[in-house]
Design an enzyme around this catalytic site. Structure first.
Site, PDB file in Angstrom:
ATOM      1  N   ASP A  86     -18.733  41.825  25.490  1.00  0.00           N
ATOM      2  CA  ASP A  86     -20.010  42.498  25.305  1.00  0.00           C
ATOM      3  C   ASP A  86     -19.806  43.494  24.151  1.00  0.00           C
ATOM      4  OD1 ASP A  86     -22.612  43.579  25.931  1.00  0.00           O
ATOM      5  OD2 ASP A  86     -21.561  45.267  26.855  1.00  0.00           O
ATOM      6  N   LEU A  87     -20.883  43.925  23.501  1.00  0.00           N
ATOM      7  CA  LEU A  87     -20.738  44.838  22.356  1.00  0.00           C
ATOM      8  C   LEU A  87     -21.009  46.297  22.756  1.00  0.00           C
ATOM      9  CD1 LEU A  87     -20.366  45.194  19.254  1.00  0.00           C
ATOM     10  CD2 LEU A  87     -22.837  44.844  19.035  1.00  0.00           C
ATOM     11  N   ASP A  88     -22.267  46.560  23.174  1.00  0.00           N
ATOM     12  CA  ASP A  88     -22.692  47.939  23.467  1.00  0.00           C
ATOM     13  C   ASP A  88     -21.928  48.482  24.670  1.00  0.00           C
ATOM     14  OD1 ASP A  88     -24.699  47.961  21.458  1.00  0.00           O
ATOM     15  OD2 ASP A  88     -26.072  46.886  22.772  1.00  0.00           O
ATOM     16  N   SER A 135     -23.547  39.349  23.404  1.00  0.00           N
ATOM     17  CA  SER A 135     -24.341  40.577  23.555  1.00  0.00           C
ATOM     18  C   SER A 135     -25.817  40.261  23.760  1.00  0.00           C
ATOM     19  CB  SER A 135     -24.185  41.428  22.280  1.00  0.00           C
ATOM     20  OG  SER A 135     -25.124  42.467  22.257  1.00  0.00           O
ATOM     21  N   ALA A 136     -26.484  41.113  24.533  1.00  0.00           N
ATOM     22  CA  ALA A 136     -27.927  40.968  24.741  1.00  0.00           C
ATOM     23  C   ALA A 136     -28.721  41.522  23.566  1.00  0.00           C
ATOM     24  CB  ALA A 136     -28.328  41.712  26.011  1.00  0.00           C
ATOM     25  N   GLU A 156     -16.923  43.563  29.993  1.00  0.00           N
ATOM     26  CA  GLU A 156     -18.285  44.074  30.187  1.00  0.00           C
ATOM     27  C   GLU A 156     -18.307  45.499  30.726  1.00  0.00           C
ATOM     28  OE1 GLU A 156     -21.446  44.014  30.194  1.00  0.00           O
ATOM     29  OE2 GLU A 156     -21.955  42.065  29.396  1.00  0.00           O
TER      30      GLU A 156
END
Ligand code: BG6
Ligand code: MG
Length: 218
Positions: free
Chosen positions: A8-10, A115-116, A170
């Protein structure tokens, strides 16, 4: 065997979870209510429009806006968020994240971003992270947000690795659930008690190596 790590990024690679929160909180303030950091936890990993619903519900005004007005509010939040993002530099990558990505790749293991966010590409470029990923799947390429497994399933497909050989990193409960639904193991990053469902927990990447990951979960 671990053949692919999906990130995941954020909140995992960069501290943009803070910027998402600040942008939502300032929008809420303009609407006349306080959006607390504790309430902000529920927006992590969740799509922009679903996050807006969470924010409006916290202010008791979810029923008040038409779909067109909600689009405008989400665009306003995004403009505020991008003001933070456009000032980002590689110095804002979370401690140890680049070293860990390099270590994973040095072991011949593939790295994928899942990522979302529709802003993921901008952040990767600003922080000079793109060369560290074999594939990128972001909010522009998925139709079903986490906890749906789509983003991670597509990421594994992009590099041709089976789910049982994938590990997801995550910081959001929705992402840990998405990993489980994709048939993948997961690492809950950041120490939130909401990540108890992950295969293992990690406070941050500093000092963490691929060898330690294998020892712990492989
Ligand atoms: C996720 C964040 O990575 O992306 C969420 O954790 C955010 O908080 C979502 O709502 C969508 O991001 P964006 O940049 O497309 O608004
Ligand atoms: Mg996140």
């Amino acid at each position: 065997m671990i053949a692919c790590c999906l990130f995941d990024l954020d909140g995992v690679i960069v501290d943009t979870a803070r910027y998402h929160y600040l942008a939502w909180a300032s929008l809420a303030r303009d609407l006349g209510f306080e959006f607390t950091p504790a309430a902000g936890e529920a927006t992590k990993g969740v799509s922009r429009m679903a996050s807006l619903d969470i924010v409006l519900r916290a202010g008791g005004m979810n029923e008040r806006f038409s779909p067109a007005e909600k689009e405008r509010l989400a665009a306003e939040k995004n403009a505020r968020y991008l003001a933070y993002v456009s000032a980002m530099t590689p110095a804002e990558v979370l401690p140890g994240a680049v070293a860990f990505l390099r270590d994973v790749r040095a072991h011949g293991v593939l790295t994928v971003l899942g990522s979302a966010s529709k802003n993921a590409g901008t952040i990767l470029d600003r922080c000079e992270l793109r060369p560290l990923f074999d594939a990128v799947v972001d909010g522009t390429g998925v139709s079903r947000p986490k906890p749906d497994p789509e983003v991670f399933s597509k990421g594994a497909e992009a590099v041709g690795v089976r789910p049982e050989n994938c590990v997801v990193f995550e910081d959001a409960a929705a992402g840990i659930e998405a990993a489980a639904r994709a048939g993948m193991r997961s690492v809950g990053v950041g120490g939130s008690p909401l990540l108890a469902g992950a295969t293992m927990q990690l406070n941050g990447f500093e000092g963490f190596t691929f060898e330690m990951l294998c020892k712990e979960i492989d």
